[in-house]
Scaffold this active site. Sequence first.
Site, PDB file in Angstrom:
ATOM      1  N   HIS A 139      -5.910   3.003  -3.913  1.00 51.12           N
ATOM      2  CA  HIS A 139      -5.888   3.232  -2.458  1.00 51.12           C
ATOM      3  C   HIS A 139      -6.345   4.676  -2.199  1.00 51.12           C
ATOM      4  O   HIS A 139      -5.775   5.353  -1.379  1.00 51.12           O
ATOM      5  CB  HIS A 139      -4.454   2.989  -1.966  1.00 51.12           C
ATOM      6  CG  HIS A 139      -4.307   2.771  -0.492  1.00 51.12           C
ATOM      7  ND1 HIS A 139      -5.129   1.961   0.246  1.00 51.12           N
ATOM      8  CD2 HIS A 139      -3.389   3.247   0.387  1.00 51.12           C
ATOM      9  CE1 HIS A 139      -4.719   1.966   1.520  1.00 51.12           C
ATOM     10  NE2 HIS A 139      -3.678   2.746   1.628  1.00 51.12           N
TER      11      HIS A 139
ATOM     12  N   HIS B 123       4.014  -2.171   3.061  1.00 53.19           N
ATOM     13  CA  HIS B 123       4.047  -0.854   2.419  1.00 53.19           C
ATOM     14  C   HIS B 123       5.355  -0.729   1.650  1.00 53.19           C
ATOM     15  O   HIS B 123       6.428  -0.923   2.247  1.00 53.19           O
ATOM     16  CB  HIS B 123       3.907   0.246   3.469  1.00 53.19           C
ATOM     17  CG  HIS B 123       2.604   0.187   4.219  1.00 53.19           C
ATOM     18  ND1 HIS B 123       2.392  -0.693   5.251  1.00 53.19           N
ATOM     19  CD2 HIS B 123       1.448   0.863   4.035  1.00 53.19           C
ATOM     20  CE1 HIS B 123       1.136  -0.539   5.696  1.00 53.19           C
ATOM     21  NE2 HIS B 123       0.549   0.395   4.975  1.00 53.19           N
TER      22      HIS B 123
ATOM     23  N   ASP C  85       0.821  -1.212   0.000  1.00 56.06           N
ATOM     24  CA  ASP C  85       0.000   0.000   0.000  1.00 56.06           C
ATOM     25  C   ASP C  85       0.858   1.267   0.000  1.00 56.06           C
ATOM     26  O   ASP C  85       2.031   1.244   0.364  1.00 56.06           O
ATOM     27  CB  ASP C  85      -0.853   0.053   1.279  1.00 56.06           C
ATOM     28  CG  ASP C  85      -2.014  -0.931   1.240  1.00 56.06           C
ATOM     29  OD1 ASP C  85      -2.072  -1.760   0.328  1.00 56.06           O
ATOM     30  OD2 ASP C  85      -2.852  -0.845   2.151  1.00 56.06           O
TER      31      ASP C  85
HETATM   32 NI    NI Z   1      -2.513   3.204   3.386  1.00 53.04          NI
END
Ligand code: NI
Length: 234
Positions: A98, A189, A47
């Site tokens: 996102h 991430h 993400d």
């Molecule tokens: Ni996020």
Amino acid sequence: MGRLRGTGLGLLTACFLFVMAPGAEEQTAPAAGEEELEMPMVALTFDDGPRRSTTTQLLDGLAQRKVPATFFVVGSRVKGNEELLQRMAREGHQIGVHTYSHTQLTGLSSAQVACEIQQGRQALTQALGPGDYWLRPPFGLVNSCVKACADSPIILWSVDPEDWKDKNTARIVDHVVSNAKDGDIILLHDMYPSSVQAALEIVDRLGERGFCFVTVEQLMACQEIAPEAGVIFP
Ligand code: NI
């Protein structure tokens, strides 16, 4: 849920590629015509990116290992990173949205939620052309409004090492490797060097244990779950 059937040829090919990759020599590909094989599979998801330095390093490592992943991209980060996203798509990764500005959607009006998602998808479409771009809402927060506006499946996760917290590669790897089981979606991430290093170590460690890596879309297909707008997975 790791029971692969002979119908998912693309998926099987992806799995065989991984199985035959260096570091997994003890695994053998099933004989041609074999109907089913047991192979635990997980989806790595990333993400908040892309970020040129760390995402490039991650793509290099995944390409070396022939492992696909899923990237949930922040729309405002697309501009200037178009080539990076095009490389992602070219190398078989799934790309999702996102939101545009990484906002908590549950605090917004219905019109604002729709706008955040649409603008994010628009940025992706400009860089990559039309696509589904499944939604992962920031912080995993969902309400009825988010479900109504999603216009795609809503993808959450089942293993979260909280890699942003201490950026400690060894701890992140240990958390994921000791918790991962068949069918999991792992949240990381691609913004932090520690997470990129952890992701590649996770691939190597789980790979040695016979795990196969797939995109979220492939994971759902394998579980025979049809993608449905506004429905949360897993
Ligand atoms: Ni996020």
